[in-house]
Design a protein around this motif. Structure first.
Motif, PDB file in Angstrom:
ATOM      1  N   THR A 123     -22.809  19.008 -15.457  1.00  0.00           N
ATOM      2  CA  THR A 123     -23.012  17.703 -16.317  1.00  0.00           C
ATOM      3  C   THR A 123     -21.574  16.865 -16.316  1.00  0.00           C
ATOM      4  O   THR A 123     -21.503  15.769 -16.189  1.00  0.00           O
ATOM      5  N   LEU A 124     -20.497  17.842 -16.706  1.00  0.00           N
ATOM      6  CA  LEU A 124     -19.186  17.244 -16.740  1.00  0.00           C
ATOM      7  C   LEU A 124     -18.144  17.869 -16.057  1.00  0.00           C
ATOM      8  O   LEU A 124     -17.276  17.541 -15.185  1.00  0.00           O
TER       9      LEU A 124
ATOM     10  N   ARG B 117     -22.008  15.320   0.364  1.00  0.00           N
ATOM     11  CA  ARG B 117     -21.855  13.801   0.183  1.00  0.00           C
ATOM     12  C   ARG B 117     -20.565  13.695  -0.728  1.00  0.00           C
ATOM     13  O   ARG B 117     -19.854  12.856  -0.603  1.00  0.00           O
ATOM     14  N   TYR B 118     -20.526  14.282  -1.853  1.00  0.00           N
ATOM     15  CA  TYR B 118     -19.752  14.171  -2.770  1.00  0.00           C
ATOM     16  C   TYR B 118     -18.309  14.894  -2.420  1.00  0.00           C
ATOM     17  O   TYR B 118     -17.128  14.407  -2.732  1.00  0.00           O
TER      18      TYR B 118
ATOM     19  N   ALA C  70     -26.195  26.136  -8.960  1.00  0.00           N
ATOM     20  CA  ALA C  70     -25.974  25.255 -10.071  1.00  0.00           C
ATOM     21  C   ALA C  70     -26.117  23.835  -9.824  1.00  0.00           C
ATOM     22  O   ALA C  70     -26.936  23.423 -10.652  1.00  0.00           O
ATOM     23  N   ILE C  71     -26.007  23.399  -8.584  1.00  0.00           N
ATOM     24  CA  ILE C  71     -26.467  22.047  -8.315  1.00  0.00           C
ATOM     25  C   ILE C  71     -27.926  21.867  -8.285  1.00  0.00           C
ATOM     26  O   ILE C  71     -28.421  20.829  -8.551  1.00  0.00           O
TER      27      ILE C  71
ATOM     28  N   TYR D  46     -17.997  13.454 -12.453  1.00  0.00           N
ATOM     29  CA  TYR D  46     -18.977  14.403 -12.144  1.00  0.00           C
ATOM     30  C   TYR D  46     -19.167  14.663 -10.658  1.00  0.00           C
ATOM     31  O   TYR D  46     -19.621  15.617  -9.934  1.00  0.00           O
ATOM     32  N   VAL D  47     -18.663  13.623  -9.702  1.00  0.00           N
ATOM     33  CA  VAL D  47     -18.514  13.689  -8.411  1.00  0.00           C
ATOM     34  C   VAL D  47     -17.814  14.960  -8.161  1.00  0.00           C
ATOM     35  O   VAL D  47     -18.088  15.767  -7.236  1.00  0.00           O
ATOM     36  N   VAL D  48     -16.428  15.022  -8.689  1.00  0.00           N
ATOM     37  CA  VAL D  48     -15.497  16.161  -8.417  1.00  0.00           C
ATOM     38  C   VAL D  48     -16.160  17.464  -9.112  1.00  0.00           C
ATOM     39  O   VAL D  48     -16.092  18.357  -8.228  1.00  0.00           O
TER      40      VAL D  48
END
Length: 293
Positions: free
Chosen positions: A49-50, A260-261, A42-43, A31-33
């Motif tokens: 989701t995946l 952050r991600y 989209a965010i 999810y982070v990637v």
């Protein structure tokens, strides 16, 4: 036949639990990637989701052009490489004499070393020692205070003890000294264990941020984890505007969550890249010397 069915049921249960653990562990990372590779729209709409949605590298372009990131990267690589080399050398020099039965201080030193696993002087006395030694705000403050891990010394000592004593006796009869026995016999015969300990030390140095908070006041000496902490905890529109380096509109267009991600992915990528090359030594190295018989 009944026993066979019980065994089959047991293995099915084990595989199911293992698969569940893999999914629970792997999903947050995926999810982070995916968020780091998705578009801002989209965010914001929570469509991720995946897998990535509307593939975009805008977050990476923004984070990678921040000069503090590369400086923190250099510091972390320095601490990891230099610290790990010193750790392995010191651990070998500590574990080898403790594994030799003829060493007259063997029992006492084993006791004192094990004692430090349960008791320590405390944080404030350690800080005072580091300050009085002149290590504060120096690179060595990230290396010397964590020079030896007691747990790793015990692991390597057990690996050295598992080497047949006849090998050392034969080499000694041929005129080999202790340093020759260590570097020509003991270390080559325990390479899997040393590979695992190298991974332990390297990961510890790479993830270390608490010692940096204590001993490194200069920002130019701080490692990547301090940079990541600033991004994760202190991210704000002002910080993002500074990180963008172009215009406020461009900076604020990138989601704070994505920044952050992206920082998380950038910080863990080297360790993930190196681990597969050491993974084959992991089980063998950690069990070497664990069973006597």
């Amino acid at each position: 036949m009944q026993k066979s069915r019980i065994d089959q049921s047991f293995y099915v249960l084990v595989y199911a639990l293992t698969l569940l653990a893999v999914v629970i562990t792997l999903y947050p990372f995926l999810y982070v990637v995916s968020v780091s590779l998705s578009s801002v729209e989209a965010i914001d709409k929570k469509l991720v989701t995946l897998f990535p949605v509307d593939f975009s590298l805008s977050g990476y372009r923004m984070v990678l052009q921040y000069p503090d990131l590369w400086r923190a990267y250099y510091n972390t690589i320095w601490y990891t490489v230099v610290g790990t080399v010193f750790n392995i050398v010191a651990t070998c020099l500590a574990a080898y004499p403790l594994s030799r039965k003829r060493f007259f201080l063997r029992r006492k030193l084993n006791f004192y070393i094990a004692f430090t696993m349960y008791f320590s002087g405390g944080l404030i006395p350690l800080y005072m020692v580091i300050t009085e030694l002149g290590l504060y705000n120096t690179r060595w403050a990230m290396v010397l205070p964590v020079l030896v891990s007691t747990f790793n010394v015990m692991i390597l000592r057990s690996a050295f003890e598992n080497i047949p004593n006849e090998i050392f006796e034969s080499a000694s009869m041929d005129g080999a000294r202790e340093f020759t026995l260590l570097f020509r016999l003991a270390i080559p015969l325990t390479k899997p264990t040393l590979a695992v300990l190298t991974l332990y030390y390297a990961v510890a140095h790479w993830n270390d941020f608490f010692n940096a908070l204590l001993y490194l006041g200069k920002q130019e000496l701080q490692p990547l984890q301090i940079f990541l902490r600033r991004v994760l905890i202190m991210a704000s529109p002002e910080v993002l505007q500074k990180m963008g380096g172009e215009t406020a509109a461009t900076s604020l267009a990138v989601s704070t969550l994505q920044v952050r991600y992206v920082a998380i992915v950038v910080s863990i990528l080297p360790i993930i890249t190196i681990y597969p090359f050491i993974q084959k030594y992991f089980v063998k190295g950690i069990t070497l010397g664990a069973v006597k018989g």
